[in-house]
Scaffold this motif. Structure first.
Motif, PDB file in Angstrom:
ATOM      1  N   CYS A  32      12.428  98.579  15.683  1.00 26.10           N
ATOM      2  CA  CYS A  32      13.617  99.458  15.643  1.00 26.10           C
ATOM      3  C   CYS A  32      13.904 100.016  14.250  1.00 26.10           C
ATOM      4  O   CYS A  32      14.856 100.765  14.072  1.00 26.10           O
ATOM      5  N   GLN A  33      13.108  99.640  13.235  1.00 31.49           N
ATOM      6  CA  GLN A  33      13.212 100.135  11.858  1.00 31.49           C
ATOM      7  C   GLN A  33      14.437  99.612  11.101  1.00 31.49           C
ATOM      8  O   GLN A  33      14.791 100.142  10.050  1.00 31.49           O
ATOM      9  N   TYR A  34      15.109  98.593  11.596  1.00 31.46           N
ATOM     10  CA  TYR A  34      16.287  98.004  10.955  1.00 31.46           C
ATOM     11  C   TYR A  34      15.854  97.139   9.767  1.00 31.46           C
ATOM     12  O   TYR A  34      14.940  96.326   9.885  1.00 31.46           O
ATOM     13  N   TYR A  35      16.494  97.323   8.617  1.00 29.47           N
ATOM     14  CA  TYR A  35      16.231  96.497   7.439  1.00 29.47           C
ATOM     15  C   TYR A  35      16.995  95.185   7.553  1.00 29.47           C
ATOM     16  O   TYR A  35      18.132  95.162   8.046  1.00 29.47           O
ATOM     17  N   ILE A  36      16.378  94.112   7.059  1.00 20.78           N
ATOM     18  CA  ILE A  36      16.942  92.768   7.213  1.00 20.78           C
ATOM     19  C   ILE A  36      16.931  92.057   5.867  1.00 20.78           C
ATOM     20  O   ILE A  36      15.868  91.847   5.273  1.00 20.78           O
ATOM     21  N   HIS A  37      18.112  91.711   5.389  1.00 22.48           N
ATOM     22  CA  HIS A  37      18.213  90.956   4.140  1.00 22.48           C
ATOM     23  C   HIS A  37      19.489  90.139   4.168  1.00 22.48           C
ATOM     24  O   HIS A  37      20.519  90.667   4.552  1.00 22.48           O
ATOM     25  N   PRO A  38      19.474  88.871   3.803  1.00 20.78           N
ATOM     26  CA  PRO A  38      18.371  88.090   3.299  1.00 20.78           C
ATOM     27  C   PRO A  38      17.220  88.031   4.314  1.00 20.78           C
ATOM     28  O   PRO A  38      17.429  88.178   5.515  1.00 20.78           O
ATOM     29  N   PRO A  39      16.008  87.808   3.815  1.00 23.20           N
ATOM     30  CA  PRO A  39      14.834  87.893   4.670  1.00 23.20           C
ATOM     31  C   PRO A  39      14.741  86.761   5.702  1.00 23.20           C
ATOM     32  O   PRO A  39      14.772  85.593   5.345  1.00 23.20           O
ATOM     33  N   VAL A  40      14.660  87.168   6.958  1.00 25.76           N
ATOM     34  CA  VAL A  40      14.367  86.261   8.070  1.00 25.76           C
ATOM     35  C   VAL A  40      13.400  86.992   8.988  1.00 25.76           C
ATOM     36  O   VAL A  40      13.399  88.219   9.041  1.00 25.76           O
ATOM     37  N   ARG A  41      12.596  86.262   9.697  1.00 22.12           N
ATOM     38  CA  ARG A  41      11.580  86.868  10.562  1.00 22.12           C
ATOM     39  C   ARG A  41      12.106  87.087  11.973  1.00 22.12           C
ATOM     40  O   ARG A  41      11.449  86.779  12.963  1.00 22.12           O
ATOM     41  N   PHE A  42      13.309  87.673  12.023  1.00 24.17           N
ATOM     42  CA  PHE A  42      13.949  87.963  13.301  1.00 24.17           C
ATOM     43  C   PHE A  42      14.881  89.142  13.091  1.00 24.17           C
ATOM     44  O   PHE A  42      15.653  89.162  12.136  1.00 24.17           O
ATOM     45  N   CYS A  43      14.792  90.139  13.964  1.00 23.90           N
ATOM     46  CA  CYS A  43      15.668  91.301  13.841  1.00 23.90           C
ATOM     47  C   CYS A  43      16.974  91.046  14.588  1.00 23.90           C
ATOM     48  O   CYS A  43      16.964  90.870  15.815  1.00 23.90           O
ATOM     49  N   PRO A  44      18.105  91.041  13.893  1.00 30.68           N
ATOM     50  CA  PRO A  44      19.385  90.811  14.562  1.00 30.68           C
ATOM     51  C   PRO A  44      19.824  91.993  15.427  1.00 30.68           C
ATOM     52  O   PRO A  44      20.707  91.846  16.261  1.00 30.68           O
ATOM     53  N   LYS A  45      19.200  93.151  15.233  1.00 35.22           N
ATOM     54  CA  LYS A  45      19.589  94.335  16.002  1.00 35.22           C
ATOM     55  C   LYS A  45      18.906  94.383  17.371  1.00 35.22           C
ATOM     56  O   LYS A  45      19.558  94.600  18.385  1.00 35.22           O
ATOM     57  N   CYS A  46      17.578  94.189  17.400  1.00 35.12           N
ATOM     58  CA  CYS A  46      16.854  94.305  18.677  1.00 35.12           C
ATOM     59  C   CYS A  46      16.201  92.998  19.122  1.00 35.12           C
ATOM     60  O   CYS A  46      15.572  92.955  20.167  1.00 35.12           O
ATOM     61  N   GLU A  47      16.343  91.950  18.315  1.00 32.62           N
ATOM     62  CA  GLU A  47      15.823  90.617  18.594  1.00 32.62           C
ATOM     63  C   GLU A  47      14.301  90.512  18.534  1.00 32.62           C
ATOM     64  O   GLU A  47      13.721  89.552  19.004  1.00 32.62           O
TER      65      GLU A  47
END
Length: 134
Positions: A32-47
């Motif tokens: 989904c191209q969502y940036y994630i920081h602090p870095p985790v290997r899971f997208c909170p937007k699209c899971e």
């Protein structure tokens, strides 16, 4: 400035070493191209778990700051600015960093900044300075 260095692991190493190539790397969801920081290997937007480091422009805006006058460690030069910087690519990705290469009185909320890196041992700490190209 000598500073304490962060502990790093496989999920943060890219962030602290990207400066070697002058790149501010932030995790980004490949789906989904969502940036994630602090870095985790899971997208909170699209899971999605399809998350990889991605180079950003290195530009941002100061959203909050304080000027520190207390010498917390004997080798820290005071005063210095601690700021919350939103990256240009996604306003809700904010980095805590220092603002350098300007007078303390010139720092303000809404100030446009760009990244520069300070090498310490094998890490490159992202700092920000005024972006005069705006």
């Amino acid at each position: 400035m000598v500073r304490p260095l962060p502990g790093i692991n496989n999920d943060t190493r890219f962030f602290w070493t990207g400066g070697e190539n002058n790149e501010l790397l932030i995790f980004r969801c490949e789906d989904c191209q969502y940036y994630i920081h602090p870095p985790v290997r899971f997208c909170p937007k699209c899971e999605s778990r399809n998350v990889e480091p991605s180079a950003t422009s290195g530009k941002g805006v100061v959203t909050s700051f304080t000027i520190n006058h207390k010498q917390w460690m004997p080798y820290l030069k005071v005063p210095y600015v601690v700021a919350l910087v939103s990256i240009a690519e996604q306003e809700d990705v904010r980095l805590v960093s220092n603002i350098v290469h300007c007078d303390l009185d010139d720092v303000h909320i809404g100030m446009r900044v760009k990244v520069l890196f300070e090498q310490n041992e094998d890490l490159w700490v992202p700092l920000f300075e005024p972006d005069v190209t705006v």
